[in-house]
Write a protein that holds these residues in place. Structure first.
Motif, mmCIF file in Angstrom:
data_model
loop_
_atom_site.group_PDB
_atom_site.id
_atom_site.type_symbol
_atom_site.label_atom_id
_atom_site.label_comp_id
_atom_site.label_asym_id
_atom_site.label_seq_id
_atom_site.Cartn_x
_atom_site.Cartn_y
_atom_site.Cartn_z
ATOM 1 N N VAL B 89 25.945 32.688 19.663
ATOM 2 C CA VAL B 89 26.943 31.688 20.039
ATOM 3 C C VAL B 89 27.879 32.296 21.088
ATOM 4 C CG1 VAL B 89 28.722 30.127 19.213
ATOM 5 C CG2 VAL B 89 26.846 30.766 17.704
ATOM 6 N N GLY B 90 27.656 31.961 22.327
ATOM 7 C CA GLY B 90 28.500 32.493 23.390
ATOM 8 C C GLY B 90 29.764 31.672 23.549
ATOM 9 N N MET B 91 30.736 32.234 24.255
ATOM 10 C CA MET B 91 31.992 31.497 24.403
ATOM 11 C C MET B 91 32.579 31.708 25.792
ATOM 12 S SD MET B 91 35.165 31.478 21.795
ATOM 13 C CE MET B 91 36.418 30.232 21.899
ATOM 14 N N VAL B 92 33.126 30.642 26.342
ATOM 15 C CA VAL B 92 33.839 30.702 27.625
ATOM 16 C C VAL B 92 35.258 30.252 27.351
ATOM 17 C CG1 VAL B 92 33.956 29.823 29.976
ATOM 18 C CG2 VAL B 92 31.736 30.245 28.919
ATOM 19 N N PHE B 93 36.219 31.024 27.822
ATOM 20 C CA PHE B 93 37.611 30.788 27.437
ATOM 21 C C PHE B 93 38.350 29.937 28.461
ATOM 22 C CE2 PHE B 93 36.139 34.457 25.208
ATOM 23 C CZ PHE B 93 36.736 34.381 23.969
ATOM 24 N N GLN B 94 39.529 29.517 28.032
ATOM 25 C CA GLN B 94 40.358 28.657 28.875
ATOM 26 C C GLN B 94 40.717 29.342 30.193
ATOM 27 O OE1 GLN B 94 43.758 27.359 26.740
ATOM 28 N NE2 GLN B 94 44.555 26.142 28.406
ATOM 29 N N LYS B 95 41.210 30.597 30.048
ATOM 30 C CA LYS B 95 41.565 31.357 31.245
ATOM 31 C C LYS B 95 40.415 32.298 31.537
ATOM 32 C CE LYS B 95 45.226 34.034 32.723
ATOM 33 N NZ LYS B 95 46.019 35.136 32.212
ATOM 34 N N PRO B 96 39.947 32.351 32.783
ATOM 35 C CA PRO B 96 38.861 33.301 33.083
ATOM 36 C C PRO B 96 39.300 34.713 32.680
ATOM 37 C CG PRO B 96 39.383 31.952 35.015
ATOM 38 C CD PRO B 96 40.398 31.623 33.980
ATOM 39 N N ASN B 97 38.449 35.409 31.933
ATOM 40 C CA ASN B 97 38.842 36.744 31.491
ATOM 41 C C ASN B 97 37.772 37.780 31.803
ATOM 42 O OD1 ASN B 97 37.042 35.701 29.690
ATOM 43 N ND2 ASN B 97 38.049 36.448 27.854
ATOM 44 N N PRO B 98 37.452 37.965 33.103
ATOM 45 C CA PRO B 98 36.474 39.011 33.423
ATOM 46 C C PRO B 98 37.017 40.374 33.002
ATOM 47 C CG PRO B 98 37.599 38.289 35.400
ATOM 48 C CD PRO B 98 38.029 37.361 34.315
ATOM 49 N N PHE B 99 36.115 41.258 32.572
ATOM 50 C CA PHE B 99 36.536 42.609 32.224
ATOM 51 C C PHE B 99 36.925 43.347 33.493
ATOM 52 C CE2 PHE B 99 33.110 41.986 28.857
ATOM 53 C CZ PHE B 99 34.020 41.509 27.934
ATOM 54 N N PRO B 100 37.805 44.335 33.370
ATOM 55 C CA PRO B 100 38.165 45.118 34.565
ATOM 56 C C PRO B 100 37.021 46.058 34.959
ATOM 57 C CG PRO B 100 39.371 45.913 32.651
ATOM 58 C CD PRO B 100 38.583 44.733 32.205
ATOM 59 N N LYS B 101 35.885 45.467 35.259
ATOM 60 C CA LYS B 101 34.705 46.230 35.669
ATOM 61 C C LYS B 101 34.104 45.526 36.878
ATOM 62 C CE LYS B 101 33.271 46.992 30.833
ATOM 63 N NZ LYS B 101 33.041 48.438 30.733
ATOM 64 N N SER B 102 33.003 46.086 37.393
ATOM 65 C CA SER B 102 32.362 45.443 38.527
ATOM 66 C C SER B 102 31.688 44.142 38.074
ATOM 67 C CB SER B 102 31.312 46.373 39.129
ATOM 68 O OG SER B 102 30.243 46.510 38.220
ATOM 69 N N ILE B 103 31.343 43.300 39.030
ATOM 70 C CA ILE B 103 30.677 42.032 38.728
ATOM 71 C C ILE B 103 29.399 42.308 37.945
ATOM 72 C CG2 ILE B 103 29.495 40.070 39.783
ATOM 73 C CD1 ILE B 103 31.505 40.365 42.136
ATOM 74 N N TYR B 104 28.648 43.306 38.428
ATOM 75 C CA TYR B 104 27.396 43.668 37.778
ATOM 76 C C TYR B 104 27.635 44.080 36.321
ATOM 77 C CZ TYR B 104 22.899 45.997 37.084
ATOM 78 O OH TYR B 104 21.679 46.362 36.609
#
Lengths: 468, 254
Positions: B89-104
């Motif tokens: 069960v994946g989840m996408v949050f209200q505010k984009p929360n990318p990790f402080p890592k590269s896109i890859y």
């Protein structure tokens, strides 16, 4: 006497507050106008104008009075029979006069000194009277001027605000000037030192034995080889190495323990435990360093020695290890408290993002939370390093005094701060290279910690901006 | 179309401390459909979807009663493996929360921790596929090593979607995924949701009625912790049976 004057100023200014407050109400009622600010601003306005100039006068007077009296006495002496003697002798006579006046003079005083003491007394009395008159005039005068302004319904709020601003500016100027003064005095003495000792011999020399310089009379002109020999006695590398080495031991204790306890407190501990645990760790920072010094010298040092003896190792009773370990304990809170703050500042949404992908708690901490908090953690570690380098008391008590260039943690070693203490304890002549070496060491230490702090703060700041 | 029930919530009650946030929720989510949850702020929509991947476990004071079944198994049963549940069960949050890592690294984070990829090539393939599915590949394929936070808001949110689909989940929960985005980015994400529903079951919380109409097949209306009405999106918006639903969708309250 100063106390009485200050009490008078405070009482007067306090009553001025209520006077001004009630007076403006009356004036406004009688003349039927609306005051520009709330009544208590008029009270503040009056009492500030009453107190601040007077306090400033008292302060300046107290600072400059001794100099002026001394100048008057000495110029009097110069005009009389003592005109031909040099400045140091005049100073001595002045000290004798003062001693006689305050009744600490022993032996028979010459006529001239007795005369001088009488003069000194009369100057003091005069100065005191003048001060009282001046302060009274200032209090009354400034209060009257301010009162006049109040009755004209000036904008008292703006007046009060700008006075506060001036007071705040003055306070920060004092702080800045003090720092500048400290740096300046360090620089001056260091320059004197480097005029005797080659800068590079100091920075890169391997032998530290400043007592060699102590037997020299500085008025004798040295030959080139003697100069070189003197220069060679001030090689500070053993001190830099010792400082770095002890700081390294301290950090290898403080960083893991501090960081891991911060992670536990921030990520795992319940809110109650956290509320309790964090202040308890911070208590470590509140223990006086001299107490850590006892602990290092009397408990940890002998303990390490006894362990070493049973293992058949030769352990000095004062060792770098003992000092480093205890210093490490001391700086644990610097690492843990700041790291805890930065870990907490990592947005919860990042953790949730990781959990939502099925990551466990420790995976989340290792791969998301710590990388995000890393700049802040590095900043906290750098601050702790600069603290470790500047720490004095523990190393003085536990690390020894011999300037060994060693990497054996069981050997005694010494640090920059320890040597500064050693050099300046006891009677010293301030013209010898040995004494001035303390300032050169102090300057080096100052520059290193300044750079470290600068890097640490800029790293921390950069991190702060990231989530705003 | 033959619909299969993917998730079934039975008498679900949720408490935050003393306060009850959800009351007896009974809701069926169909497979390969988009289910929209609408309702005023604080009505329990987000709480409900956070129950489906047990995200509420993170909150100490949260207590859950009742059952949520996924493929017929109660996810609140004591022997449930939360890690594998969240993998599904994946989840996408209200505010984009990318990790402080590269896109890859953002995209390969999930596959790495679950050991999905055997080799570097597999991983590259997963990253490329996920980014393609999230309609982000063309924009970032030349700068995969740049930090995820350097992207624009809409791109960040699509990166988060790519991250969520990288572990090949069965269900994707979306908690107001477009509330921080501009209309163009929103349109892109909506288009994306429409495509994703062929592969995944999607539950989306939204404050936008028009978005619910555009993307969903089924809609549930929540109010004060209760599920007031649920039905096909067409029915809810054209012909609601409950007056409150009627008032809400016509903008008279909330």
């Amino acid at each position: 006497m100063n106390l009485l004057i200050l009490v008078f100023i405070f009482v007067f200014s306090f009553s001025c507050f209520f006077f001004g407050k009630s007076q403006i109400k009356k004036i406004a009622a009688v003349n039927n106008f609306k005051t520009k600010a709330l009544p208590h601003f008029y009270g503040f306005y009056l009492s500030l104008w009453c107190a601040l100039p007077a306090i400033l006068i008292v302060f300046l007077w107290t600072v400059f009075e001794p100099f002026i009296v001394k100048y008057l006495i000495i110029s009097g002496l110069e005009q009389s029979s003592l005109a031909d003697i040099d400045h140091d002798r005049l100073n001595l006579v002045y000290q004798k006069i003062k001693a006689l006046y305050f009744g600490t003079y022993s032996g028979a005083a010459s006529e001239q000194i007795q005369l001088g003491a009488k003069q000194y007394g009369s100057f003091l009395a005069m100065a005191q009277n003048a001060k009282i008159v001046l302060v009274f005039t200032a209090v009354i005068g400034f209060t009257l001027v301010a009162y006049k302004k109040i009755t004209n319904n000036t904008h008292a709020r703006e007046g009060v605000e700008s006075i506060f601003k001036v007071v705040l500016i003055l306070c920060s100027v004092v702080a800045v000037l003090t720092t500048a003064g400290i740096i300046f005095s360090l620089l001056i003495e260091s320059i004197k030192f480097f005029s005797q000792i080659n800068f590079f011999d100091f920075l890169f020399g391997l032998d530290w034995s400043p007592q060699k310089a102590f037997v020299r009379d500085t008025s004798i002109v040295l030959t080139a080889s003697e100069k070189q020999e003197l220069s060679n006695a001030f090689g500070a590398v053993p001190l830099f190495a010792g400082t770095g080495f002890i700081a390294l031991i301290a950090m290898s204790v403080a960083v893991p323990i501090g960081l891991f306890s911060a992670i536990y407190l921030a990520e795992y501990a319940g809110s109650n435990l956290r509320k309790f645990g964090k202040p308890v760790i911070e208590v470590l920072a509140g223990i006086p360093t001299v107490v850590y010094g006892f602990f290092a010298a009397l408990t940890v040092g002998p303990f390490i020695k006894s362990i070493g003896d049973t293992l058949g190792l030769d352990v000095s009773s004062e060792s770098a290890l003992a000092a480093g370990l205890v210093m490490g304990v001391m700086i644990i809170p610097f690492v843990s408290s700041l790291s805890d703050d930065v870990i907490n500042a990592v947005p919860q949404s990042l953790r949730e993002g990781s959990y939502a992908l099925g990551a466990t708690k420790s995976e989340t901490i290792k791969q998301v939370v710590l990388p995000a908090a890393l700049p802040g953690i590095i900043g906290s570690i750098l601050l702790a390093v600069s603290r470790a380098i500047g720490e004095t008391m523990i190393v003085v008590m536990a690390a020894g005094l011999a300037a060994n260039l060693t990497i054996n943690p069981l050997d005694s070693t010494t640090t920059i701060t320890t040597q500064i203490v050693m050099i300046l304890v006891g009677d010293q002549e301030f013209t010898s290279a040995k004494t001035q070496a303390a300032f050169a060491l102090g300057l080096t230490l100052f520059v290193v910690t300044l750079i470290l702090n600068f890097i640490a703060l800029s790293v921390v700041n950069k991190y702060r901006e990231k989530y705003d | 179309m033959d619909t299969k029930i993917k998730i079934k919530s039975t008498n679900l009650n949720v408490f935050y401390g003393e306060k009850q946030a959800l009351f007896d929720i009974n809701l069926d989510i169909n497979q390969n459909e988009v289910t929209a949850l609408i309702g005023p702020s604080g009505c329990g929509k987000s709480t409900f979807i956070r129950c489906i991947n047990r995200m509420n476990d993170v909150i100490d004071i949260c207590k859950i009663q009742g059952e949520i079944e996924m493929d017929g198994k109660n996810i609140y049963a004591p022997n449930t493996d939360v890690v594998s549940l969240r993998e599904k069960v994946g989840m996408v949050f209200q505010k984009p929360n990318p990790f402080p890592k590269s896109i890859y690294d953002n995209v390969c984070y999930g596959p790495k921790i679950h050991g999905i990829a055997e080799t570097k090539d597999d991983l590259d393939q997963i990253v490329e596929n996920s980014l393609k599915k999230a309609a982000l590949w063309n924009e970032v394929k030349d700068r995969l090593q740049e930090p995820g936070t350097s992207l624009s808001g809409g791109q960040q949110q699509r990166l988060c979607i790519a991250r969520a689909i990288s572990v090949n989940p069965e269900v994707i929960l979306m908690d107001e995924p477009c509330s921080a985005l501009d209309p163009i980015a929103t349109a892109k994400i909506e288009e994306l949701i429409d495509e994703l529903k062929t592969t995944f079951t999607i539950i989306i919380v939204t404050h936008s009625m028009s978005q619910a109409v555009r993307v969903s097949q089924k809609t549930g209306f929540f109010h004060l912790g209760k599920l007031i009405e649920v039905g096909t999106t067409e029915k809810i918006f054209k012909n609601p049976t409950n007056n409150m639903t009627q008032d809400y969708i016509t903008g008279r309250f909330g």
